[in-house]
Design an enzyme around this catalytic site. Structure first.
Site, PDB file in Angstrom:
ATOM      1  N   SER A 129       0.852  -1.182   0.000  1.00 50.21           N
ATOM      2  CA  SER A 129       0.000   0.000   0.000  1.00 50.21           C
ATOM      3  C   SER A 129       0.890   1.236   0.000  1.00 50.21           C
ATOM      4  O   SER A 129       1.748   1.381   0.868  1.00 50.21           O
ATOM      5  CB  SER A 129      -0.890  -0.052   1.255  1.00 50.21           C
ATOM      6  N   LYS A 155      -1.186  -0.853  -4.260  1.00 50.56           N
ATOM      7  CA  LYS A 155      -2.412  -0.144  -3.868  1.00 50.56           C
ATOM      8  C   LYS A 155      -2.053   1.310  -3.632  1.00 50.56           C
ATOM      9  O   LYS A 155      -1.243   1.614  -2.763  1.00 50.56           O
ATOM     10  CB  LYS A 155      -3.009  -0.772  -2.600  1.00 50.56           C
ATOM     11  N   LYS A 157      -2.930   5.070  -2.469  1.00 50.60           N
ATOM     12  CA  LYS A 157      -3.834   5.933  -1.719  1.00 50.60           C
ATOM     13  C   LYS A 157      -4.200   7.109  -2.608  1.00 50.60           C
ATOM     14  O   LYS A 157      -3.308   7.709  -3.232  1.00 50.60           O
ATOM     15  CB  LYS A 157      -3.139   6.434  -0.448  1.00 50.60           C
ATOM     16  N   ASP A 182      -7.218   3.203  -3.064  1.00 51.47           N
ATOM     17  CA  ASP A 182      -7.928   3.289  -1.776  1.00 51.47           C
ATOM     18  C   ASP A 182      -8.142   4.754  -1.408  1.00 51.47           C
ATOM     19  O   ASP A 182      -7.182   5.501  -1.226  1.00 51.47           O
ATOM     20  CB  ASP A 182      -7.100   2.581  -0.693  1.00 51.47           C
ATOM     21  N   GLU A 207     -11.158   0.920  -3.381  1.00 50.67           N
ATOM     22  CA  GLU A 207     -11.459   0.668  -1.975  1.00 50.67           C
ATOM     23  C   GLU A 207     -12.059   1.901  -1.296  1.00 50.67           C
ATOM     24  O   GLU A 207     -11.523   3.002  -1.420  1.00 50.67           O
ATOM     25  CB  GLU A 207     -10.147   0.257  -1.274  1.00 50.67           C
ATOM     26  N   ASP A 232     -13.719  -1.400   3.198  1.00 51.88           N
ATOM     27  CA  ASP A 232     -12.795  -1.554   4.319  1.00 51.88           C
ATOM     28  C   ASP A 232     -13.524  -1.002   5.556  1.00 51.88           C
ATOM     29  O   ASP A 232     -14.250  -1.737   6.249  1.00 51.88           O
ATOM     30  CB  ASP A 232     -11.484  -0.801   3.994  1.00 51.88           C
ATOM     31  N   LYS A 256      -9.931  -7.015   7.982  1.00 51.87           N
ATOM     32  CA  LYS A 256      -8.916  -6.734   9.002  1.00 51.87           C
ATOM     33  C   LYS A 256      -9.432  -7.252  10.336  1.00 51.87           C
ATOM     34  O   LYS A 256     -10.545  -6.891  10.754  1.00 51.87           O
ATOM     35  CB  LYS A 256      -8.647  -5.232   9.110  1.00 51.87           C
ATOM     36  N   GLY A 284      -4.189  -4.392   6.101  1.00 52.38           N
ATOM     37  CA  GLY A 284      -3.192  -4.134   7.138  1.00 52.38           C
ATOM     38  C   GLY A 284      -3.417  -2.792   7.805  1.00 52.38           C
ATOM     39  O   GLY A 284      -4.193  -1.968   7.318  1.00 52.38           O
TER      40      GLY A 284
HETATM   41  O1  OSB Z   1      -7.058   1.897   4.582  1.00 55.32           O
HETATM   42  O2  OSB Z   1      -6.135   0.028   4.261  1.00 55.32           O
HETATM   43  C1  OSB Z   1      -6.140   1.122   4.823  1.00 55.32           C
HETATM   44  C2  OSB Z   1      -2.976   1.586   6.944  1.00 55.32           C
HETATM   45  C3  OSB Z   1      -3.510   2.120   8.089  1.00 55.32           C
HETATM   46  C4  OSB Z   1      -4.864   2.372   8.149  1.00 55.32           C
HETATM   47  C5  OSB Z   1      -5.687   2.055   7.057  1.00 55.32           C
HETATM   48  C6  OSB Z   1      -5.161   1.486   5.900  1.00 55.32           C
HETATM   49  C7  OSB Z   1      -3.769   1.276   5.839  1.00 55.32           C
HETATM   50  C8  OSB Z   1      -3.078   0.753   4.666  1.00 55.32           C
HETATM   51  C9  OSB Z   1      -1.717   0.100   4.874  1.00 55.32           C
HETATM   52  O3  OSB Z   1      -3.497   0.863   3.542  1.00 55.32           O
HETATM   53  C10 OSB Z   1      -1.772  -1.381   4.893  1.00 55.32           C
HETATM   54  C11 OSB Z   1      -0.501  -2.000   5.442  1.00 55.32           C
HETATM   55  O4  OSB Z   1       0.424  -2.239   4.667  1.00 55.32           O
HETATM   56  O5  OSB Z   1      -0.436  -2.264   6.664  1.00 55.32           O
HETATM   57 MG    MG Z   2      -8.350   0.853   3.271  1.00 58.84          MG
END
Ligand code: OSB
Ligand code: MG
Length: 363
Positions: A129, A155, A157, A182, A207, A232, A256, A284
């Protein structure tokens, strides 16, 4: 004995999303010790309530006053679940306790955690991500680095103003990569028409475009978009998932353990997803090696059909609190086979990162 700590670990790079940024990860670690065995759980709540309503401070309070007294003399998952039923919400706090109890149980029974989580161990193809960067150049170089390391999908952001143009350029530069996006809920119903452009970029999923409670907009966008909608933040329980399915608001689920309140709820969600043919993958929360080890065992369940947000230790931290660190090999992480999480825990590092600590003694 239970030891509860708040750790603060510096991230190797600031992680920026549409709604917040993190320079360091603050989280709660639970150590459950009895009969010379120690189980570890991580509570993924952050310092600030941007991703979820829960925070380190709220989880700490609920753990100390309500959840930990339920288990201090009885390290049993089933009895904990029974007692914790009357506690509303506070899912990340509950999940952390359950994770510690599962690690404890697996170590007591001398089995790897994946055995208890429906997994099969082995090696898992993973993704990464990628946070919002200062400019396109920095993003492109970051992605290039991850692809060279072998990550199987990227992924991105996104947020308003860091979306269509960026996606277009990244897709033009990396024509055949598996690309996801995302939004962490930054769009609203007025953006639905505009979001139809997303179909141009060959994304495997989009996402959480809208805020967590707005399932209706997700359902409306889903009717207008070919790109699959992944949820999510919206899904905190198996009942939330039933609602999203009934409304036609979801194509894919980012699962998660912390967000849904633990392993047992996770297993219920897996069961429903299979029944409904809903693709699921493990997300994650920038976890330390302890939280990621739990996720890795779980991610080895063969029902997951998409690569998890589970990156190597060096994606997140200069030094991880587990040993050996999780390493990427051929785009894969290997699931440890030892008892419990199957990794050694670096107590000296944990001590160095601890900013607060409390001990609960049983009878
Ligand atoms: O939205 O998936 C998410 C990290 C912290 C809070 C929300 C998200 C994320 C990530 C990172 O996208 C995922 C990871 O590599 O831990
Ligand atoms: Mg997310």
């Amino acid at each position: 004995m239970i030891e509860l700590r708040i750790l603060r670990m510096p991230l190797r790079a600031t992680f920026t999303t549409s709604g917040w940024y993190e320079k360091e990860r603050e989280f709660i670690l639970i150590k459950y010790s009895k009969f010379g065995i120690t189980g570890y759980g991580e509570v993924v709540a952050s310092k600030a309530p941007y991703y979820s309503a829960e925070t380190v401070a709220s989880a700490w309070s609920v753990l100390i006053h309500y959840l930990l007294p339920m288990v201090v003399d009885e390290p049993e998952v089933e009895s904990f679940l029974r007692k914790a039923k009357r506690i509303r919400g506070n899912r990340m706090a509950k999940a952390g306790v359950e994770l510690a109890l599962y690690d404890f149980k697996a170590k007591l029974e001398n089995r790897p955690l994946y055995d208890l989580y429906g997994g099969i161990g082995g090696e898992i193809e993973v993704g990464v991500s990628v946070g919002i960067k200062r400019d396109y150049h920095e993003l492109r170089e970051t992605i290039r680095g991850y692809l060279n390391q072998g990550y199987q999908r990227i992924k991105l952001k996104i947020r308003k103003g860091w979306d269509f143009e960026i996606l277009k350029r990244i897709r033009r530069e990396f024509r055949s990569i598996r690309l996801w996006a995302d939004a962490n809920g930054c769009y609203s119903a007025e953006d639905i028409d505009h979001l139809r452009r997303v179909d141009e970029f060959g994304l495997e999923l989009l996402e959480q475009p809208f805020p967590p409670d707005d399932l209706i907009s997700h359902a409306q966008l889903r009717e207008r978009l070919k790109t699959p909608i992944c949820l999510d933040e919206s899904i905190e329980s198996v009942d939330d998932l039933k609602t999203a399915l009934a409304l036609g608001a979801i194509d894919i689920l980012n699962l998660k353990v912390g967000r849904v309140g633990g392993i047992s709820e996770t297993l219920r969600i897996i069961e429903l997803s299979q029944e409904k043919n809903l693709p699921v993958w493990i997300g994650g929360m920038l976890e330390s090696g302890i939280g990621r080890a739990h996720n890795l065992h779980l991610a080895s369940n063969p029902i997951f059909s998409l690569p998890p947000d589970l990156s190597a230790s060096d994606r997140y931290y200069e030094e991880d609190i587990i040993y050996p660190p999780l390493l990427l090999r051929n785009g894969r992480l290997s699931v440890p086979d030892g008892p419990g999480i199957g990794l050694a825990v670096r107590e000296e590092l944990i001590n160095r990162y601890t900013i607060h600590r409390e001990t609960l003694k049983g009878a």
